[in-house]
Each structure stands twice: as C-alpha cells, then as structure tokens.
Design a protein around this motif. Structure first.
Motif, PDB file in Angstrom:
ATOM      1  N   ARG A   1       0.645  -1.041   0.175  1.00 51.86           N
ATOM      2  CA  ARG A   1       0.006   0.039   0.157  1.00 51.86           C
ATOM      3  C   ARG A   1       0.994   1.228  -0.101  1.00 51.86           C
ATOM      4  N   ARG A   2       0.724   2.050  -0.985  1.00 56.77           N
ATOM      5  CA  ARG A   2       1.444   3.325  -0.992  1.00 56.77           C
ATOM      6  C   ARG A   2       0.570   4.562  -0.684  1.00 56.77           C
ATOM      7  N   GLY A   3       1.015   5.371  -0.138  1.00 52.55           N
ATOM      8  CA  GLY A   3       0.059   6.509   0.435  1.00 52.55           C
ATOM      9  C   GLY A   3      -1.184   6.179   1.171  1.00 52.55           C
ATOM     10  N   SER A   4      -2.054   6.650   1.051  1.00 53.48           N
ATOM     11  CA  SER A   4      -3.547   6.150   1.852  1.00 53.48           C
ATOM     12  C   SER A   4      -4.287   5.299   1.213  1.00 53.48           C
ATOM     13  N   TYR A   5      -3.902   4.630   0.153  1.00 56.81           N
ATOM     14  CA  TYR A   5      -4.675   3.692  -0.597  1.00 56.81           C
ATOM     15  C   TYR A   5      -5.506   2.799   0.299  1.00 56.81           C
ATOM     16  N   ASP A   6      -6.903   2.750   0.384  1.00 59.23           N
ATOM     17  CA  ASP A   6      -7.510   2.045   1.404  1.00 59.23           C
ATOM     18  C   ASP A   6      -8.426   0.818   0.730  1.00 59.23           C
ATOM     19  N   GLY A   7      -8.040   0.514  -0.442  1.00 63.83           N
ATOM     20  CA  GLY A   7      -9.102  -0.603  -1.125  1.00 63.83           C
ATOM     21  C   GLY A   7      -8.282  -1.869  -1.193  1.00 63.83           C
ATOM     22  N   TYR A   8      -8.754  -2.741  -2.126  1.00 66.53           N
ATOM     23  CA  TYR A   8      -8.294  -4.130  -2.223  1.00 66.53           C
ATOM     24  C   TYR A   8      -7.912  -4.303  -3.798  1.00 66.53           C
ATOM     25  N   GLY A   9      -7.918  -3.329  -4.589  1.00 63.38           N
ATOM     26  CA  GLY A   9      -7.591  -3.548  -5.904  1.00 63.38           C
ATOM     27  C   GLY A   9      -8.803  -4.115  -6.508  1.00 63.38           C
ATOM     28  N   ALA A  10      -9.940  -3.723  -6.576  1.00 60.22           N
ATOM     29  CA  ALA A  10     -11.102  -4.161  -6.902  1.00 60.22           C
ATOM     30  C   ALA A  10     -11.182  -4.182  -8.632  1.00 60.22           C
ATOM     31  N   PRO A  11     -10.959  -3.162  -9.009  1.00 56.27           N
ATOM     32  CA  PRO A  11     -10.862  -3.411 -10.561  1.00 56.27           C
ATOM     33  C   PRO A  11      -9.868  -4.638 -10.915  1.00 56.27           C
ATOM     34  N   ASN A  12      -8.956  -5.134 -10.391  1.00 56.52           N
ATOM     35  CA  ASN A  12      -8.294  -6.217 -10.698  1.00 56.52           C
ATOM     36  C   ASN A  12      -9.079  -7.607 -10.516  1.00 56.52           C
TER      37      ASN A  12
END
Length: 650
Positions: A615-626
C-alpha cells in the motif's frame, strides 16, 4: 426485553419451528396462519407443546383485507374473524394481527374504517381477544403507522390497539420520533426486521429481502429507542420474510435470529444513552437535559463491552498433506519457526505475519491428501480474551476450546458461521506473540530450498473468506456483534461463473480487514462445485523486491494475461519501465486519489492461495478493478484441472 419470532421466519414444519425456537431461547412466538393450517397438530396440541417447551404464543397472524369495504363484505369478514377468534381460544392466544386492507378496499373513508374496526374490536372483546391493527407499507388507503394509530384513537376501544412493524415504517422513510407520542397501552405489539437498501417495489422488497436486525441497513436502534421511550413493555418479535432463511437449517436460523435480537437490545440501550439529553418524551425545549441513565418500563440488557481487535495474531491453514503449503510459504520468504511441542502444527513467520500449518487432518479423512489445504482458523489480538469470549458466547457463538498443557497459552475460541474457528489472543504493544515460545527448534521443511535470511517485515493485511450462500447474512451479523467489526458497503465483482458479492468487515483503524465473499456455484456434470477460493493477504514494504526474491525461489505466480497490462497502460499511462516490471513479475496495480496499490497472487493450493500487497500513500481498497482478472485466471485454471481429472478417470 421479551423476545419473539414469527414462524414465517423459519424453514420446516410448525413442530420443527417451535422446537428450534425453544432451543434458541425465545420467550414467545407468533403463529403464522399457514403454518397452523398445514400442520397435523391440533390447536390443543400446539398449545400444549408451547407450554412444554417453555414459551408463550403471543400473536396469531395475519388477518387480511378487513377494513374499507362495503357492508356485505364486512359481514363476511366479521364471520371470518369470529371463526379465528374461536380458534385462538383453543390455542390459548389473546392477540391477533389485522393488516390494513390491500386487495378488497374500495371506500376511502376514515369514519367508515373506524366504525368497521370498532365492530371488530367489539367482537374480539366477546372472545377475550385483542386486535393489533398494522399499517402495511403498501396498504391501499392506510400505509402510515400514524394514520393507523389515529384510527385506533377514533375507535377508542380497549380491545383495539396498533402494531408497529419496523419494516413497514422504515421502508417508507417515515419519521419514527412520533412513536413516543403514542399511548403505550395502545401499542399492542412490536415487530422488527432489517433490510438492505434496495430500489424496488416495497411489496417485493418485503416479501423476499428482509433480514434479521444487524444484517441490513435500517436504523433499528433508533426505532427501538423511540418504542422504549413510549413506554412499551410487550414482546419485540421478529417478522422476516426471506427466501434464504426459509431454505436454511431451522435450528441454525433460529439461533441467528436470537443473536440479532440480543444485538438489537444492546444497540438500542446505547442509542438511548447517547440520546438521553435530547428527545425524551415530554422534555421541554430549552429545559434541563434528561438524566443520563433514565429508566424505562422496558429493561434493556447489555453485553460485556469489548474494544475492537487490535490486529491479526495469526492465520491457520489445515491440511492432511502440508508439503505444498510449506513450499509456497518458503518461496514467499516466510521462515519456518519449528513445530509445537505438544500439537501437530508448524509455525511460519515473516515479520509479524504468522501462519500456522495444522497437520491434524479433519475427522473422516481416510488418507494423507484426503483433506486439501483450507483456512481453518484466525487469531485476533484483543484487550481481554476472556471478556470478549464471554460476549461471543452470550451472542450464541459455539465455543471451540483447544487442549492445552502446562505453561501453554489458553486460547478463547468460538466458531464463525462458515465453521472458521476464531481465537482471541492477548495482544502486545510490540505485536509479538507469547505463544511462539511453545514451538521447538526450527527445522526446514521446504525441499530443495534455502532458509531465508533476514526475513522481510510483513503483517497480515486482510483475509478473504468464502461464505456459504445460506449463511452470508448470518456472518455479517456475527462479525459485527461478536468482534465489533464494522460492515462497509458491499460490492459485486464479475467472475466467469457469475457475480461475487463482496462484503468488507473492518476495524476503524483498518488493523483488521476481513472480506466475506458470497460466491456463485458452477454447475458441471450435474454437480455443483465451489468455484471461489479463500486467501490470506500479507502487506510488505517493497513488493517488487519481494516478488523478485519469490521468483528466484521458484514461486508459481498466478499468470496475468498480457491484455491486462495493455489496459493498465491505457487507464493510467504508467512509466514504460514500471509497466514492464509489473508485467515481468505478474504484478497487478491500482491507483486512486490517495495512493497506489501493488499486489500479486500465488497459485492455489487446495482451496487456499496467498496474496502479497504493498500500500502506497493512503490507498484503502483491495484492487477491486483487478478482481475480475484474478477470477478469470483462477476459473480457467480450475476448469483445466477439472477437465484433466475427468479425462483421466474416463
């Protein structure tokens, strides 16, 4: 709080439903007319059985299409009501639910409705029965609980009151504050149901998608807070129409239902305490605030209070043959920390990420390899395991104690709805675990591999669990109530075999992230196969370096199609060298306004695979588009394996 449930909530026969309600511990039940009509039990049998099981028969329902009709139809309705009142006498029941008219109402006149309800109340009084009048959300002329109550007041008969149903009120977004102005003696019954927020006609919504409290999105604690403030002291009963619940194990559904009322009672008490100073009935504007802990006629019980988990303590995978798991973990960079001194388990670590491999094959496994690797248990760091465990047990979570010997940590454990074992561990400020000392001298198990030196720092980022279709809503309530995890808005992800519903449960600081997935089932050769695997994700500081090291050790990565990287370039315009690195190492990438997310997946072993993330920065998701890419690759791999097995056996 007196608890109740309508028999329509459950699967099975009336006898099976009553037995399940007794096992779950309900104080009373509502008899749904169809359950009695189709039962071989006589009304007297039902009455005796309820007494023997130790609960009351609180409500007979539903009596439909009574009011707003011409005189000839009213006479027929009164004859029908007289028969039901006589039946209720045989059952020993004193309250009947009457719904506002939907199908036969032709006269929109409150005066007429009041006269007709008065005639019904008078007849009910002759039989010693009370009538609880309910405004259906789709009633032809009466669909508002305040309208229904005005009619009750117009009649002013001791045998006529109102029934408040949370679904009919909240599905129409009616204000619940006026409930406090209703005379408590005229609230004859209260029914509760939760539901997801859906855009559809309210009748279909009600008939198919209600869920138990805590499993939907309604503000039920607020609704109940107003009911309590009104002074109501009667049963709080579940009335849930749900296609899944009507197909599920009756005892298990009844326990889930009781858990939901225990949770609702606690949440309602919290709401009352939080809103004690602003809104108690009768409080004068600008006057002194209400007492912080005002007492109400209905006593609400709370549970032992616990803080949310501080983090994952460990994840456990069980298998009869553990060789493949050992190899994959070693290739990822995990270090083997030895076997437990008294149990057939191994410990593998990378920083604070701990994985236990359980070599104890489940009962019934005839031979090594009979039980494929699967996630078996999760450990969570909590402030007080004993208190947290007591709370879970009061919420009907089945205990799963583990044997321990002298000088071994005693884990408090219970089973989740999907049978995953949940263990509560004493957390430590530095993230270490005292029980690690119970493991012996390390011995390397990975064939042909070297022991990693200077292991990378890592933590368990999230765990992804597949949920059986019939227990998905139960799981959401379970983790909300027992572990204090907060459900996030659910998402649906495309896969080759259908949509995967994904529900994130997490702590406020994201130290614990649990992803529950309701996966489709694939029909093949007349057999339904679970096509969704589970996985454990580990967060590292440098995913590229981790991936290169894993590749050098021979890790079998999930192979990502070249088309994905072309699309990635089109969407993000990444630096060509960085894009080439991603494709070279089978890494996936996502970005939002707060940061970036890099991750890769291993091939599946049994029903388990692993994910490494950065996780870089404040990314809070799970890579949903992938996610659709992963599902498609895994589906194709599973299909190839199935086809290969099929051709071999034929």
């Amino acid at each position: 709080m007196r608890t109740g449930i309508a028999t329509v909530c459950l699967s099975g026969t009336l006898k099976e439903k009553m037995q399940a309600c007794a096992i779950a511990g309900f104080d009373g039940i509502e008899i749904f007319e169809q359950d009695l009509v189709t039962s071989p039990l006589s009304p007297e049998d039902v009455r005796k059985m309820a007494a023997d099981l130790g609960f009351t028969l609180d409500l007979y329902q539903p009596f439909r299409d009574f009011d707003s009709v011409p005189e000839d139809l009213l006479a027929a309705n009164l004859r029908r009501a007289d028969a039901k009142f006589r039946l209720m006498s045989r059952l020993g029941m004193d309250t009947m639910l009457v719904c506002s008219n939907v199908a036969t109402a032709t006269i929109d006149d409150d005066g007429l409705r009041a006269r007709q309800l008065a005639a019904l109340a008078e007849l009910a009084g002759d039989h010693g029965v009370r009538v609880a009048y309910e405004a259906l959300a789709w009633g032809k002329y009466v669909n508002d609980y305040e309208h229904a109550h005005r009619l009750v007041e117009m009649v002013d008969h001791p045998n006529l009151g109102t029934c408040l149903d949370s679904f009919h009120i909240l599905s129409r977004d009616w204000d619940t504050a006026p409930i406090e102005d209703i005379n408590a003696e005229k609230i004859f019954f209260v029914q509760v149901a939760d539901a997801p927020k859906l855009s559809m006609d309210v009748l279909s919504w009600s008939r198919h998608y209600r869920v138990f409290p805590g499993e939907g999105q309604f503000e039920l604690a607020k609704f109940m807070g107003h009911v309590v403030r009104a002074g109501y002291t009667g049963p709080v009963s579940l009335e849930v129409f749900n296609d899944v619940f009507r197909q599920s194990d009756v005892e298990r559904t009844a326990v889930d239902a009781m858990r939901s009322l225990i949770w609702l009672e606690e949440q309602s008490a919290k709401w009352l305490e939080a809103n004690a100073a602003n809104g108690a009935a009768g409080t004068v504007a600008g006057g002194p605030p209400a007492p912080a802990r005002r007492r109400y006629p209905m006593e609400l019980t709370t549970l032992p209070q616990v803080a949310e988990p501080a983090g994952f303590n460990f994840a456990e995978v069980k298998a009869a043959d553990t060789a493949a798991l050992e190899t994959v973990l070693g290739q990822l960079g995990f270090e083997f920390n030895g076997r437990h001194r008294t149990k057939d388990v191994q410990l593998w670590t990378m920083g604070h990420a701990r994985v236990i491999i359980n070599e104890q094959a489940p009962s019934g496994s005839a031979a090594p390899g009979a039980a494929a690797p699967a996630i078996a248990a999760l450990g969570f760091d909590v402030d007080s395991p004993v208190i947290a465990s007591a709370r879970a047990q009061q919420l009907k979570a089945p205990a799963v104690p583990r044997k321990s010997q002298a000088n071994e940590e005693v884990f408090q454990g219970f089973a989740a709805p999907d049978s995953t074992e949940i263990f509560l561990c004493q957390g430590s400020p530095d993230g270490t675990a005292a029980w690690i000392n119970e493991f012996g001298e390390p011995r390397w198990f990975g064939e042909g591999l070297e022991v990693p030196s200077g292991g990378r720092s890592a933590v368990i980022d999230h765990v992804n669990l597949a949920q059986p279709w019939q227990h998905f809503d139960e799981a959401v309530l379970f983790y909300t109530s027992a572990l204090a995890l907060e459900p996030q808005p659910y998402a649906e992800v495309a896969s080759p075999s259908g949509l995967v519903r994904s529900q994130v449960m997490q702590t406020s600081d994201r130290a614990v992230r649990l992803v529950l997935n309701l996966a489709p089932l694939l029909q093949q050769d007349g057999t339904r196969h679970k096509t969704y695997q589970e996985h454990i994700a580990f967060a590292v500081d440098d995913l590229v370096a981790t991936a290169r090291s894993a590749r050098e050790r021979g890790l079998n990565f999930l192979q990502i199609p070249a088309n994905y990287y072309e699309d990635l370039d089109a969407r993000f315009g990444l630096d060509p060298a960085f894009l080439a690195t991603l494709q070279e190492l089978n890494l996936l990438y996502d970005r939002d306004g707060d940061g970036e997310f890099l991750h890769f997946y291993t091939a599946t072993v049994g029903s388990v695979f692993f994910e490494m993330v950065e996780r870089r920065g404040s990314y809070d998701g799970y890579g949903a588009p992938n996610a659709p890419v992963r599902h498609a690759v895994q589906y194709d791999h599973l299909h190839q394996l199935t086809s290969s097995t099929h051709s071999t056996t034929h």
